[in-house]
Design a protein around this motif. Structure first.
Motif, mmCIF file in Angstrom:
data_model
loop_
_atom_site.group_PDB
_atom_site.id
_atom_site.type_symbol
_atom_site.label_atom_id
_atom_site.label_comp_id
_atom_site.label_asym_id
_atom_site.label_seq_id
_atom_site.Cartn_x
_atom_site.Cartn_y
_atom_site.Cartn_z
ATOM 1 N N ARG A 73 0.814 -1.215 0.000
ATOM 2 C CA ARG A 73 0.000 0.000 0.000
ATOM 3 C C ARG A 73 0.847 1.266 0.000
ATOM 4 N NH1 ARG A 73 -4.847 -1.332 4.380
ATOM 5 N NH2 ARG A 73 -5.787 -3.092 3.225
ATOM 6 N N GLN A 74 2.001 1.212 0.626
ATOM 7 C CA GLN A 74 2.866 2.373 0.696
ATOM 8 C C GLN A 74 3.926 2.375 -0.397
ATOM 9 O OE1 GLN A 74 4.488 2.389 4.639
ATOM 10 N NE2 GLN A 74 2.519 2.801 5.626
ATOM 11 N N ALA A 75 3.662 1.612 -1.457
ATOM 12 C CA ALA A 75 4.639 1.509 -2.537
ATOM 13 C C ALA A 75 4.770 2.839 -3.261
ATOM 14 C CB ALA A 75 4.238 0.409 -3.520
ATOM 15 N N GLY A 76 5.977 3.160 -3.658
ATOM 16 C CA GLY A 76 6.270 4.352 -4.434
ATOM 17 C C GLY A 76 7.142 3.992 -5.617
ATOM 18 N N PRO A 77 7.225 4.863 -6.601
ATOM 19 C CA PRO A 77 8.066 4.574 -7.771
ATOM 20 C C PRO A 77 9.536 4.522 -7.384
ATOM 21 C CG PRO A 77 7.329 6.854 -7.804
ATOM 22 C CD PRO A 77 6.583 6.182 -6.676
ATOM 23 N N PRO A 78 10.319 3.704 -8.057
ATOM 24 C CA PRO A 78 11.750 3.629 -7.722
ATOM 25 C C PRO A 78 12.473 4.916 -8.092
ATOM 26 C CG PRO A 78 11.290 2.358 -9.700
ATOM 27 C CD PRO A 78 9.958 2.794 -9.166
ATOM 28 N N THR A 79 13.524 5.197 -7.367
ATOM 29 C CA THR A 79 14.396 6.321 -7.695
ATOM 30 C C THR A 79 15.342 5.881 -8.803
ATOM 31 O OG1 THR A 79 14.272 7.133 -5.430
ATOM 32 C CG2 THR A 79 16.090 7.931 -6.786
ATOM 33 N N VAL A 80 15.382 6.624 -9.890
ATOM 34 C CA VAL A 80 16.160 6.253 -11.071
ATOM 35 C C VAL A 80 17.411 7.128 -11.134
ATOM 36 C CG1 VAL A 80 16.176 6.027 -13.575
ATOM 37 C CG2 VAL A 80 14.079 5.558 -12.284
ATOM 38 N N ILE A 81 18.546 6.488 -11.221
ATOM 39 C CA ILE A 81 19.831 7.168 -11.441
ATOM 40 C C ILE A 81 20.345 6.709 -12.798
ATOM 41 C CG2 ILE A 81 22.197 7.454 -10.633
ATOM 42 C CD1 ILE A 81 21.239 7.012 -7.821
ATOM 43 N N GLU A 82 20.438 7.634 -13.717
ATOM 44 C CA GLU A 82 20.846 7.309 -15.079
ATOM 45 C C GLU A 82 22.196 7.946 -15.364
ATOM 46 O OE1 GLU A 82 18.832 6.985 -19.496
ATOM 47 O OE2 GLU A 82 17.938 8.273 -17.985
ATOM 48 N N VAL A 83 23.088 7.156 -15.926
ATOM 49 C CA VAL A 83 24.431 7.625 -16.278
ATOM 50 C C VAL A 83 24.600 7.454 -17.785
ATOM 51 C CG1 VAL A 83 26.909 7.250 -15.991
ATOM 52 C CG2 VAL A 83 25.388 7.034 -14.019
#
Length: 492
Positions: free
Chosen positions: A283-293
């Motif tokens: 229920r408390q799921a959130g989108p992942p943090t994306v680190i792009e290089v």
């Protein structure tokens, strides 16, 4: 030279829950309510193999009890195999949590057997797994050495001397017949090899003889090599909620080891990687943090990628604890061959320069590392702009180029931010000394959409033989006596 490296992962049931770098965790792994693996802290507390769950719970009521997960062990074994593809494409998964690597063709590339074994061990440490390593001219011989604690036997004679002293229980086909073998006084593989083969085959089956013949090099060994996936996507589940980005580097390094093996197996170089920091689910799921290089020069080396991701993680602020990591390589290209230049370039190669820019960009941000880019404008002070190093520079518009029949005058290396108004002495512009005009003029009329500039540019020489770039403004009335001279640049 025919040579095999065998790796045995004796602590795999434990290390899928508790990697070797997690020495402060107290973990016990159970199978059918009996202990099959435990961490160092649990062992120090008195937990032993084969102990029932109740006994271990009495000794360590606050320990983490995990049920053995064969699927996780298989996935971990495949992850190790994918990382080790950077050393040889001929790699096979075999029984009892072991891997076989045919490294005969890789010895010269990696500096010989000892150097190659050191690199294999270093990769395993980065992956977080403990292993015993065996090295021998035959695959089964190397496997026997790895299963019995590790060792190297580079010649067939020394290999036979080593395996003859091993206990017969090291061979899986011999384990159902251990009581009978001990009853006849056959305790080692050397004694087993001296028994009559027809009687041994009737009593224990053909598989036992085949394994002995494989170890001694008397049979051709055939294995099914591991095939890497067509695209790369690897993830790991963290063993606790992580709130500091510095604690993620171990997991990132493990994923990069797998990426290096995959790139080497396909002969690819990566241009862009994406690291996903996964947060809570449910229920408390959130989108992942994306680190792009994004890389200016494609690479397949994990050290450079680890440096870039370390810089990016150091600047990243976490909105929520991280429970998983996922690494993707959405953009790859064929690996470029090495440079054929006989002499190295002074100051480092182009790739070294690009790696420096990438590290600075990861550390300072793309908006703070700039490069000059040309603009389609005749006015010298507007002919360049500063853009991010990650932005591709296109050639200036053809309309800004001089016609082919008009010779282009040289431009100075140093352009002043603000032109300096010059005095007139002896009918010449003066800057420390009277300046002598030494070139034809270059007329520039542009900027009507902002502020019209009408200038005639000249090269001039001073008494000290320094060269300057001057321009004379043409007044609107056209009277040359009203024209003013300005210094705009210096020639190196």
């Amino acid at each position: 030279m025919r040579l095999w490296i065998a790796l045995h992962l004796p602590r795999l049931p434990l290390e899928v829950f508790c990697p070797r770098w997690s020495a402060d965790l107290c973990t016990v792994v159970l199978e059918q309510e009996r202990v099959v693996a435990m961490s160092a802290l649990a062992q120090q507390a008195g937990v032993q193999l084969g102990m029932r769950r109740g006994g271990a719970l009495m000794l360590l009521p606050h320990a983490q009890f995990q049920q053995r997960a064969p699927q996780l062990e298989l996935e971990a074994q495949q992850a190790v195999a994918l990382a080790l593809l950077q050393f040889t494409p001929q790699l096979a998964l075999v029984e009892e949590a072991s891997l076989l690597l045919d490294v005969g063709a890789s010895l010269r590339l990696f500096g010989g057997p000892l150097a190659l074994c050191r690199r294999v061990r270093s990769s395993l440490r980065a992956l977080g797994f403990s292993a015993t390593l065996g090295c021998a001219p035959t695959a089964r011989g190397a496997w026997l050495l790895a299963r019995s604690g590790g060792g190297r036997a580079l010649k067939m004679a020394s290999l036979l001397g080593r395996i003859d002293g091993l206990h017969v229980s090291v061979l899986p086909p011999a384990r159902p017949y251990l009581a009978w073998l001990e009853g006849i006084g056959c305790l080692t593989l050397g004694q087993l090899r001296q028994l009559p083969r027809p009687g041994l085959q009737r009593r224990c089956g053909r598989a036992l003889l085949d394994m002995l013949d494989d170890a001694a090099g008397m049979r051709p060994e055939l294995y099914q090599w591991l095939q890497p996936p067509a695209s790369f996507r690897a993830r790991i589940e963290l063993f606790d909620r992580v709130e500091q980005t510095s604690a993620l580097l171990f997991g990132v390094q493990r994923l990069l080891q797998q990426l290096t093996g995959w790139l080497t197996a396909h002969q690819f170089a990566v241009e862009r990687v994406r690291l996903l920091l996964e947060h809570e689910r449910g229920r408390q799921a959130g989108p992942p943090t994306v680190i792009e290089v994004v890389l200016a020069e494609p690479t397949w080396r994990d050290a450079h990628l680890l440096r870039l991701l370390k810089e990016r993680l150091g600047r990243q602020e976490l909105d929520a604890p991280v429970i998983g990591l996922c690494l993707e390589a959405p953009q790859v290209q064929p690996m470029a061959p090495p440079s054929e230049s006989l002499f190295p370039e002074p100051g480092g190669s182009k790739e070294d320069w690009q790696r420096l820019l990438e590290v600075l960009t990861a550390r300072l941000g793309a908006e703070n590392v700039l490069q000059a880019a040309p603009l389609a404008d005749y006015r010298p002070e507007h002919a360049n702009q500063w853009v991010s190093v990650q932005q591709k520079i296109r050639a200036p518009d053809a309309r800004a180029q001089l016609p082919p029949d008009v010779p282009a005058l040289p431009r100075p290396a140093w352009l002043l931010a603000q032109p300096i108004a010059l005095l007139m002495r002896e009918h010449r512009p003066y800057y420390g000394s009277p300046l002598k005009i030494i070139s034809a003029g270059e007329r520039i009329e542009a900027g009507w959409w902002q502020s019209l500039q009408t200038r005639d540019y000249f090269m001039a020489e001073g008494a000290d033989h320094a060269h300057y770039w001057l321009y004379r403004e043409r007044p609107s009335g056209g009277d040359p006596a009203q024209a003013r001279w300005y210094l705009h640049g210096f020639f190196a």
